[in-house]
Design a protein around this motif. Sequence first.
Motif, short mmCIF file in Angstrom:
data_model
loop_
_atom_site.label_atom_id
_atom_site.label_comp_id
_atom_site.label_asym_id
_atom_site.label_seq_id
_atom_site.Cartn_x
_atom_site.Cartn_y
_atom_site.Cartn_z
N GLU A 1 0.83 -1.20 0.00
CA GLU A 1 0.00 0.00 0.00
C GLU A 1 0.87 1.26 0.00
O GLU A 1 0.60 2.21 -0.73
N SER A 2 1.92 1.25 0.79
CA SER A 2 2.83 2.39 0.84
C SER A 2 3.58 2.56 -0.48
O SER A 2 3.73 3.69 -0.98
N HIS A 3 4.03 1.46 -1.06
CA HIS A 3 4.79 1.52 -2.31
C HIS A 3 3.95 2.07 -3.45
O HIS A 3 4.48 2.78 -4.32
N LEU A 4 2.67 1.76 -3.47
CA LEU A 4 1.81 2.17 -4.59
C LEU A 4 1.32 3.61 -4.47
O LEU A 4 0.68 4.10 -5.40
N LYS A 5 1.59 4.28 -3.37
CA LYS A 5 1.15 5.67 -3.23
C LYS A 5 1.85 6.53 -4.27
O LYS A 5 3.08 6.63 -4.32
N GLY A 6 1.07 7.14 -5.14
CA GLY A 6 1.62 8.00 -6.18
C GLY A 6 2.26 7.26 -7.33
O GLY A 6 2.89 7.89 -8.19
N ARG A 7 2.12 5.93 -7.37
CA ARG A 7 2.74 5.14 -8.45
C ARG A 7 1.65 4.52 -9.32
O ARG A 7 0.60 4.13 -8.84
N LYS A 8 1.98 4.40 -10.60
CA LYS A 8 1.09 3.67 -11.50
C LYS A 8 1.53 2.23 -11.63
O LYS A 8 0.71 1.32 -11.77
N TRP A 9 2.86 2.00 -11.61
CA TRP A 9 3.42 0.66 -11.80
C TRP A 9 4.30 0.29 -10.61
O TRP A 9 4.82 1.17 -9.91
N PHE A 10 4.52 -0.98 -10.42
CA PHE A 10 5.38 -1.41 -9.33
C PHE A 10 6.82 -1.00 -9.55
O PHE A 10 7.54 -0.70 -8.60
N VAL A 11 7.25 -1.01 -10.81
CA VAL A 11 8.64 -0.71 -11.13
C VAL A 11 8.68 0.24 -12.33
O VAL A 11 8.05 -0.05 -13.37
N GLY A 12 9.39 1.35 -12.20
CA GLY A 12 9.63 2.21 -13.35
C GLY A 12 8.39 2.91 -13.87
O GLY A 12 7.43 3.15 -13.14
N THR A 13 8.40 3.21 -15.17
CA THR A 13 7.36 4.03 -15.78
C THR A 13 6.51 3.27 -16.80
O THR A 13 5.76 3.88 -17.56
N SER A 14 6.61 1.96 -16.83
CA SER A 14 5.80 1.14 -17.73
C SER A 14 5.53 -0.21 -17.06
O SER A 14 6.25 -0.60 -16.13
#
Length: 217
Positions: free
Chosen positions: A141-154
Motif C-alpha cells: 500500500e505504501s509503495h503504490l502511493k503515487g505510483r502507477k506501476w510497481f517498477v519504473g514508468t511502464s
Amino acid sequence: MKLYGMPPTRVLRPLWLLNELGLDYEMIPVDLGAGAHLTPEFLTINPVGKVPVLVDGDIQVSESAAISLYLAERYGGGRFIPTAIEDRAAMYQWIMFLVTEIEQPLWRIALHTGIYPESDRRPDELPLAERDCRRMLVPIESHLKGRKWFVGTSPSVADFIAAFTIDWADEAGFLDQSPNARRFVERMYARGAAPPTIKESWAALERGDQPPGRRAA
C-alpha cells in the motif's frame, strides 16, 4: 503453445501475459476436483502434479510466475522486462514478495477452508493467515502511493503478478485498508487484454461455463 489449467487458479497469471503479448495458445482445462492433475498422462507434463503448466514446443515450464517471466523474456520484444538492471532486480524482488508473503497466507486459507479434507483443516490457521497477509499488504500500500506501476514508468511482469495476487486478497476481504492497492487492481483489470477476475471466473464456473480467456467488453 498449450497452457494447462483453468481459471480462477493461478493460471490467470500466464494467461494475462499470453493475452498482452497477442500470442496464439490453446487452453487445456485440468479438472483438479476430479484429480486430472494426478493422472499418469499429466504427470509426464509436470511431475509435481500442479497447474499451470506451459508447453511451448520442446520447452515445458511450470509455476505461474516463472511461466509469465518466460513468456515476456522470449516473446516480449522488450516489453514487460525492464532494461535497467536495478529495475529488473526490483521486478524480481516484488514478484518473489508477492508469491511468498501475500499468496502463501491466502493459499493457507484456501487449504483450510476448502481444499484439505475436513479432518485435516485447522480453523486456528485462518486468523493467523489473515494477520500475516494484512501485515504484508502494508508495504505494498505504501509503495503504490503515487505510483502507477510497481517498477519504473511502464508495466512489467510484476504488475500482472501483483494484479492477480492482490485481487485474491480482495476476494478474501483484506483490502479494506488498502485503497491504493484496490485502485491498482481496478486499473490493471481495465486493460483490454486482462483475463477475467477471480470473482468473474468463479461465476462462470457456477453457471457451468468455462471462464473466457479475456474479460467481457
